[in-house]
Design a protein around this motif. Structure first.
Motif, PDB file in Angstrom:
ATOM      1  N   SER A 160       0.833  -0.971  -0.607  1.00  0.00           N
ATOM      2  CA  SER A 160      -0.361   0.217  -0.017  1.00  0.00           C
ATOM      3  C   SER A 160       0.973   1.392  -0.332  1.00  0.00           C
ATOM      4  O   SER A 160       0.112   2.567  -0.605  1.00  0.00           O
ATOM      5  CB  SER A 160      -1.063   0.173   1.242  1.00  0.00           C
ATOM      6  OG  SER A 160      -1.700   1.175   1.297  1.00  0.00           O
ATOM      7  N   LEU A 161       1.584   0.969   0.728  1.00  0.00           N
ATOM      8  CA  LEU A 161       2.929   2.332   0.728  1.00  0.00           C
ATOM      9  C   LEU A 161       3.722   2.153  -1.236  1.00  0.00           C
ATOM     10  O   LEU A 161       3.497   3.748  -1.533  1.00  0.00           O
ATOM     11  CB  LEU A 161       3.960   2.094   2.018  1.00  0.00           C
ATOM     12  CG  LEU A 161       5.087   3.444   1.820  1.00  0.00           C
ATOM     13  CD1 LEU A 161       4.365   4.976   2.198  1.00  0.00           C
ATOM     14  CD2 LEU A 161       6.203   2.266   2.865  1.00  0.00           C
ATOM     15  N   ALA A 162       3.848   1.631  -0.974  1.00  0.00           N
ATOM     16  CA  ALA A 162       4.436   1.413  -2.592  1.00  0.00           C
ATOM     17  C   ALA A 162       3.881   2.062  -3.441  1.00  0.00           C
ATOM     18  O   ALA A 162       4.279   2.947  -4.266  1.00  0.00           O
ATOM     19  CB  ALA A 162       5.161   0.230  -3.211  1.00  0.00           C
ATOM     20  N   ARG A 163       2.324   1.331  -3.170  1.00  0.00           N
ATOM     21  CA  ARG A 163       1.275   1.762  -4.638  1.00  0.00           C
ATOM     22  C   ARG A 163       1.578   3.420  -3.940  1.00  0.00           C
ATOM     23  O   ARG A 163       1.219   4.828  -5.264  1.00  0.00           O
ATOM     24  CB  ARG A 163      -0.521   1.165  -3.511  1.00  0.00           C
ATOM     25  CG  ARG A 163      -1.063   2.004  -4.632  1.00  0.00           C
ATOM     26  CD  ARG A 163      -2.587   1.397  -4.341  1.00  0.00           C
ATOM     27  NE  ARG A 163      -2.729   1.445  -3.085  1.00  0.00           N
ATOM     28  CZ  ARG A 163      -3.664   0.690  -2.882  1.00  0.00           C
ATOM     29  NH1 ARG A 163      -4.559   0.389  -3.338  1.00  0.00           N
ATOM     30  NH2 ARG A 163      -4.379   0.836  -1.588  1.00  0.00           N
ATOM     31  N   GLY A 164       0.934   4.204  -2.769  1.00  0.00           N
ATOM     32  CA  GLY A 164       0.889   5.663  -2.981  1.00  0.00           C
ATOM     33  C   GLY A 164       2.623   6.212  -3.096  1.00  0.00           C
ATOM     34  O   GLY A 164       2.429   7.731  -3.494  1.00  0.00           O
ATOM     35  N   LEU A 165       3.682   5.811  -2.962  1.00  0.00           N
ATOM     36  CA  LEU A 165       4.920   6.377  -3.317  1.00  0.00           C
ATOM     37  C   LEU A 165       4.480   6.346  -5.306  1.00  0.00           C
ATOM     38  O   LEU A 165       5.269   6.926  -5.905  1.00  0.00           O
ATOM     39  CB  LEU A 165       6.029   5.187  -3.002  1.00  0.00           C
ATOM     40  CG  LEU A 165       6.389   5.174  -1.574  1.00  0.00           C
ATOM     41  CD1 LEU A 165       7.346   4.585  -1.154  1.00  0.00           C
ATOM     42  CD2 LEU A 165       6.533   7.333  -1.004  1.00  0.00           C
ATOM     43  N   ALA A 166       3.753   5.013  -5.447  1.00  0.00           N
ATOM     44  CA  ALA A 166       4.062   5.474  -7.486  1.00  0.00           C
ATOM     45  C   ALA A 166       3.775   6.479  -7.808  1.00  0.00           C
ATOM     46  O   ALA A 166       3.918   6.677  -8.865  1.00  0.00           O
ATOM     47  CB  ALA A 166       3.148   4.117  -7.782  1.00  0.00           C
ATOM     48  N   TYR A 167       2.491   7.067  -7.588  1.00  0.00           N
ATOM     49  CA  TYR A 167       1.871   8.531  -7.529  1.00  0.00           C
ATOM     50  C   TYR A 167       2.968  10.006  -7.948  1.00  0.00           C
ATOM     51  O   TYR A 167       2.171  10.485  -7.794  1.00  0.00           O
ATOM     52  CB  TYR A 167       0.773   8.169  -6.422  1.00  0.00           C
ATOM     53  CG  TYR A 167      -0.105   9.107  -7.026  1.00  0.00           C
ATOM     54  CD1 TYR A 167      -1.013   8.929  -8.461  1.00  0.00           C
ATOM     55  CD2 TYR A 167      -0.601  10.478  -6.797  1.00  0.00           C
ATOM     56  CE1 TYR A 167      -2.626   9.765  -8.464  1.00  0.00           C
ATOM     57  CE2 TYR A 167      -2.205  11.101  -6.426  1.00  0.00           C
ATOM     58  CZ  TYR A 167      -3.264  10.871  -7.676  1.00  0.00           C
ATOM     59  OH  TYR A 167      -3.450  11.630  -8.109  1.00  0.00           O
ATOM     60  N   GLU A 168       3.676   9.504  -7.193  1.00  0.00           N
ATOM     61  CA  GLU A 168       4.869  10.611  -6.592  1.00  0.00           C
ATOM     62  C   GLU A 168       3.698  11.481  -5.944  1.00  0.00           C
ATOM     63  O   GLU A 168       4.021  12.805  -6.894  1.00  0.00           O
ATOM     64  CB  GLU A 168       5.612  11.076  -8.238  1.00  0.00           C
ATOM     65  CG  GLU A 168       6.625   9.372  -9.037  1.00  0.00           C
ATOM     66  CD  GLU A 168       7.264   9.836  -9.276  1.00  0.00           C
ATOM     67  OE1 GLU A 168       7.282  10.652 -10.631  1.00  0.00           O
ATOM     68  OE2 GLU A 168       8.076   9.119  -9.345  1.00  0.00           O
ATOM     69  N   PRO A 169       3.365  11.490  -4.958  1.00  0.00           N
ATOM     70  CA  PRO A 169       2.699  12.814  -5.002  1.00  0.00           C
ATOM     71  C   PRO A 169       3.151  13.651  -4.251  1.00  0.00           C
ATOM     72  O   PRO A 169       4.682  13.729  -3.663  1.00  0.00           O
ATOM     73  CB  PRO A 169       2.016  12.148  -3.751  1.00  0.00           C
ATOM     74  CG  PRO A 169       2.797  10.916  -2.862  1.00  0.00           C
ATOM     75  CD  PRO A 169       3.506  10.513  -4.329  1.00  0.00           C
ATOM     76  N   ALA A 170       2.829  14.781  -4.148  1.00  0.00           N
ATOM     77  CA  ALA A 170       3.407  16.254  -3.344  1.00  0.00           C
ATOM     78  C   ALA A 170       3.488  15.677  -1.969  1.00  0.00           C
ATOM     79  O   ALA A 170       4.489  16.003  -1.332  1.00  0.00           O
ATOM     80  CB  ALA A 170       2.790  17.071  -3.788  1.00  0.00           C
TER      81      ALA A 170
END
Lengths: 263, 264
Positions: A160-170
């Motif tokens: 789930s964390l990797a998914r969040g990082l994949a998004y390259e969020p600000a």
């Protein structure tokens, strides 16, 4: 009304003249007659790690729901990189939920690629490499083809964390991501998160009810309290990184946070 | 209590061979029934012109099979079921998706379909005969009506009940409508679709009997009514057994697809 004074002081201390990456002012949110949040101010600078702590029902999760664009209506202002979260602002925000919320039929790799930005075609070689890189970063390189059902709770949360990082969020939002884990796994995952935050110069807002966790991880801890929830106090954590969990400064900070919670 | 269940667990671990043969237990009672059936006919409790002996039934089926007569009936019926399910399921998928995705469509159409599902299969027969004559169209349409409802109901409910948590993930990561349908909603409702299809196939077999009993010159249902007209109970019972066999076979087929596809 000591809370407003504290919040205001904190804002001065962190914005340093620039506009914050994430800015919340006068935020209020009600569900029908139930007011969840009232008059919340918060600003997070680029690269900062901020935790929001508070007792259950103080509106911590509501705050994240507002920031991630899941709530259509609220009072006040909430912006990310200057854009309202009801418009493009929420496009710059990634969220790790309390539960991993993975697609059970999809492999770990496919689950992470859900987070890839819309303009990236998940079927290209480049996208695949990117996802595999993220999986290495969260120590799941060997599980790319596994299904979520085969993973432990801690591993699923890392997907789930990797998914969040994949998004390259600000800004990466985390909603009590470790609350369901046992104490040992929790520590591992916390250190893991710190590594990732450090590696990627990410900006993180973590919601938790764990005071020790908040103090250990954060640059700043925002204490929410009351019913409806509002900012009770903002505590700067001065301890140097890398930190030791038994650092005096951390223990003091924990004391201050606990006092602010009124426990 | 604990020791009892532990002992049970031990037994299961140690004797996997017994577990593997477990499915065969399901054959014990039917086999006993056949024996009882045979005895009842042999001892004259049932007259053989009302209930033939099991071996007579087998013999009749065998003779019809050798003569090539049976294959025709079976293939006609199987074809009707196949095309009926194909059309019924296709329309079910279309309307199920529509009402699942759109609240307006659901408000407009769902009450109609919900009440339509309660109309018994036989009630449609006269109308379809009037509309489509006694040809294939009437029969396939009737079967399609049967197959439609389970597919429609399961899919429509499935789409409406897709896990809200996953939909929030979709929203946070801005997947967009098409992508979220393709990557989240469709896989999420695949189990519902297959459960619906299984129910649809089951109903299709019921409806094919209705269709063939009334107006057909071929097919297992026709064979049954022909058996009645000619006072051949062996043919009637044989047809029932064939319906049971092919009904089960098609059910196992869909279940096999389900277990293969829904493997998470």
């Amino acid at each position: 009304m000591s809370s407003t004074g504290d919040a205001g002081a904190a804002e001065e201390g962190t914005t340093r003249g620039e506009s914050p990456l994430l800015g919340v002012s006068g935020l209020g949110k009600a569900y029908g007659d139930t007011v969840a949040l009232r008059d919340v101010d918060l600003s997070v600078a680029d690269g900062e790690f901020v935790s929001v702590v508070g007792p259950s029902g103080c509106g911590k999760s509501t705050l994240l729901r507002v920031l991630s664009g899941l709530e259509e209506t609220f009072d006040g202002r909430a912006t990310v990189a200057g854009a309202d979260v009801r418009e493009e602002g929420s496009d710059r925000v990634g969220m790790v939920f309390q539960e991993p919320r993975l697609l059970p039929w999809a492999t770990v790799r496919e689950n992470v690629s859900v987070g890839l930005p819309a303009e990236v075609d998940p079927d290209t070689e480049g996208a695949r490499e990117r996802v595999d890189g993220l999986l290495d970063q969260v120590d799941l390189g060997d599980f790319a083809d596994a299904r979520p059902g085969e993973l432990s709770g801690g591993m699923a949360q890392r997907v789930s964390l990797a998914r969040g990082l994949a998004y390259e969020p600000a800004v990466l939002l985390l909603d009590e991501p470790f609350s369901a884990l046992d104490a040992l796994t929790k520590r591992e995952q916390q250190d893991h998160l710190l590594d990732v935050w450090d590696d990627r110069d990410a900006t993180v807002v973590l919601v938790t009810h764990d005071v020790a966790e908040a103090a250990y991880l954060s640059d700043r801890v925002v204490v929410l309290g009351g019913q409806p929830g509002t900012v009770e106090r903002v505590v700067d954590i001065g301890a140097e990184r890398p930190r030791d969990r038994t650092d005096e400064a951390l223990l003091d900070a924990r004391e201050t946070i606990t006092d602010a919670l009124g426990v | 209590m604990a020791t009892v269940s532990e002992a049970g667990g031990f037994g299961d671990d140690r004797l996997p061979s017994l577990d593997r043969l477990r499915w065969a237990l399901g054959l014990v009672v039917p086999a006993l029934l056949v024996v009882v059936w045979h005895l009842l006919v042999a001892t004259g409790v049932f007259a053989s012109h009302q209930l033939p002996a099991p071996l007579t039934v087998v013999e009749t089926l065998y003779r019809m099979a050798v003569a090539g007569e049976l294959a025709g009936h079976v293939s006609v019926t199987v074809q009707r079921v196949f095309f009926g399910v194909l059309f019924g399921a296709a329309v079910g998928v279309a309307f199920g998706t529509l009402t699942g995705v759109s609240g307006l469509a659901s408000d407009l159409l769902d009450p109609l379909f919900q009440s339509g599902k309660n109309i018994p299969s036989l009630a449609w027969v006269p109308l379809f005969l009037l509309w489509f004559g006694i040809g294939e169209v009437a029969k396939v349409t009737l079967i399609a009506v049967g197959a439609f409802f389970p597919v429609y109901l399961n899919l429509s409910t499935g789409i409406r009940n897709v896990d809200e948590d996953l939909l929030e993930v979709v929203e946070v990561y801005d997947l967009g409508r098409i992508e979220s349908l393709r990557r989240v909603v469709l896989p999420a409702v695949l189990p519902n679709l297959l459960v619906g299809l299984r129910g649809g196939v089951g109903l299709a077999w019921m409806f094919v009997v209705a269709a063939e009993l009334i107006a057909a010159s071929q097919g297992l249902g026709f064979l049954m009514s022909d058996g009645r007209v000619m006072s051949r109970p062996d043919i009637i019972v044989g047809s029932i057994l064939l319906f049971a066999f092919f009904g089960n076979l098609s059910d196992l087929l869909v279940k096999g697809v389900h277990d293969r596809v829904v493997d998470w």
